[in-house]
Design an enzyme around this catalytic site. Sequence first.
Site, PDB file in Angstrom:
ATOM      1  N   SER A 203      23.942  73.154  17.931  1.00  0.00           N
ATOM      2  CA  SER A 203      24.964  72.934  18.946  1.00  0.00           C
ATOM      3  C   SER A 203      25.403  71.467  18.884  1.00  0.00           C
ATOM      4  O   SER A 203      24.838  70.678  18.133  1.00  0.00           O
ATOM      5  CB  SER A 203      24.414  73.246  20.332  1.00  0.00           C
ATOM      6  N   LYS A 204      26.388  71.166  19.690  1.00  0.00           N
ATOM      7  CA  LYS A 204      26.944  69.797  19.731  1.00  0.00           C
ATOM      8  C   LYS A 204      25.887  68.737  19.951  1.00  0.00           C
ATOM      9  O   LYS A 204      26.047  67.591  19.566  1.00  0.00           O
ATOM     10  CB  LYS A 204      27.954  69.706  20.877  1.00  0.00           C
ATOM     11  N   ARG A 205      24.825  69.146  20.615  1.00  0.00           N
ATOM     12  CA  ARG A 205      23.706  68.254  20.869  1.00  0.00           C
ATOM     13  C   ARG A 205      23.126  67.698  19.556  1.00  0.00           C
ATOM     14  O   ARG A 205      22.632  66.577  19.499  1.00  0.00           O
ATOM     15  CB  ARG A 205      22.619  69.106  21.519  1.00  0.00           C
ATOM     16  N   HIS A 206      23.141  68.517  18.504  1.00  0.00           N
ATOM     17  CA  HIS A 206      22.521  68.120  17.232  1.00  0.00           C
ATOM     18  C   HIS A 206      23.475  67.329  16.339  1.00  0.00           C
ATOM     19  O   HIS A 206      23.087  66.355  15.732  1.00  0.00           O
ATOM     20  CB  HIS A 206      22.070  69.350  16.453  1.00  0.00           C
TER      21      HIS A 206
END
Length: 433
Positions: A203-206
């Site tokens: 996800s965008k987190r990564h």
Amino acid sequence: MVTCRFAPSPTGFLHVGGARTALFNFLFAQKEKGKFLLRIEDTDRERSKPEFEKEIQDSLNWLGFSWHGTVLRQSERISVYQKYAAGLLSKDLAYEEKKEGKTAVLFRIPKREIRFRDNLRGDVSFNTEVFEDLVIIKSDGFPTYHWACVVDDEEMEITHVIRGEDHLTNTPKQILLIEAMGWRVPSYTHLPLILGQDGAPLSKRHAAVSVTQYQKDGFLPEGLVNYLALLGWGPEGNKEFFRMPELIQEFSLKRLIRSGARFDLEKLRWVNSQHVRSLDEKSYLEKAYTYLKTESLISPTFPKESFDRIALLFRSRIATFKDLIQEASYCFKEVETYDLEAMNRSLGTPGLREKLVDLRGVFEALPNFEDVVKLEGLLRDMATGRGVEARALIHPIRLALTGKGMSPGLFELMRVLGKDVCLRRLDRLIEKL
Ligand code: GLU
């Protein structure tokens, strides 16, 4: 003939997971000398947007996944889905349900065990008793995903369905529909999800997840494609650098990897850097310049000739085109500050100011800074004459020219920056000493 499709829903941009699905379909179709088709699954009227469809198509084009023929858009085929649904109704395999004056069509789920073969998982079986009857035509007349998918896979003569693992539980339902219609069941491959470094779904987190973002970040499409291919597919041997023709040549569904692949930005950058280095000089310069101009990272009036020199000097130090701006920042703009640590390390030579002033005089006498060997010779002679090591002069000059403690070879850099800029920056440091 092998026929594959990529069937994105235009409810968002093309993300790396979708791009990998598209890639594997594309590679398999190419390898088998079959067809790769594009289908836009836009039956979710609320969430589908033409902008997303455009972005998806642009990303596919950028990646080089050309599809065969025209795009099939589900929203343009509503009557086709209704026609086939009427067939199921007439055989009592489906029934109508009226709610608030509107009618939906539901498929009667046959209660039984259903088995199919997944190319990665082997035999998979589901007991359909847990499934509820399936809406195939919604009350607004639009088909549901399952129904449109099954109808189109048949009409497009899809032989191989390669899609994300999130669709694994959809497959038994779709097979029931296919069997009710008396159609052929395609071969199925469900690709494991792409995970982040921590094992959670990417996800965008990564990392950035949209293909457009990687394009904006200065990656080469061939770098991203190469990396995505390695994510869930293992070639024979330990080769990691692939261009598209080699990927097509070596691709095989048998070598897909069953476990979730972890997305590693550093690895992607490394793979991309290999592609940056492997471009012929002309296309490297052209692509890098076009990228920086398109992204407004360089002034449109920046001289192309200077740019070429900078880009060549830094080629082995960058992973993406955007890195050029970072790595060669002092070639594009003035040096405003000096790195403190580099200052402490390079300005300690006694009498440095006077040595630099003399060296500056010697440099100034040159007509230009084109002769790198000459520049180096002059500096070394000066160092010998003053009884210091060459680096006692090299380090301060590097600091003056770049503001940093590290750079490509100093004399090459002096040539690239040119006489005027170098003397001006040297003066500034001398002033400060
Ligand atoms: N529209 C579906 C998706 O974007 C594709 C499903 C399929 O490939 O059958 O996930």
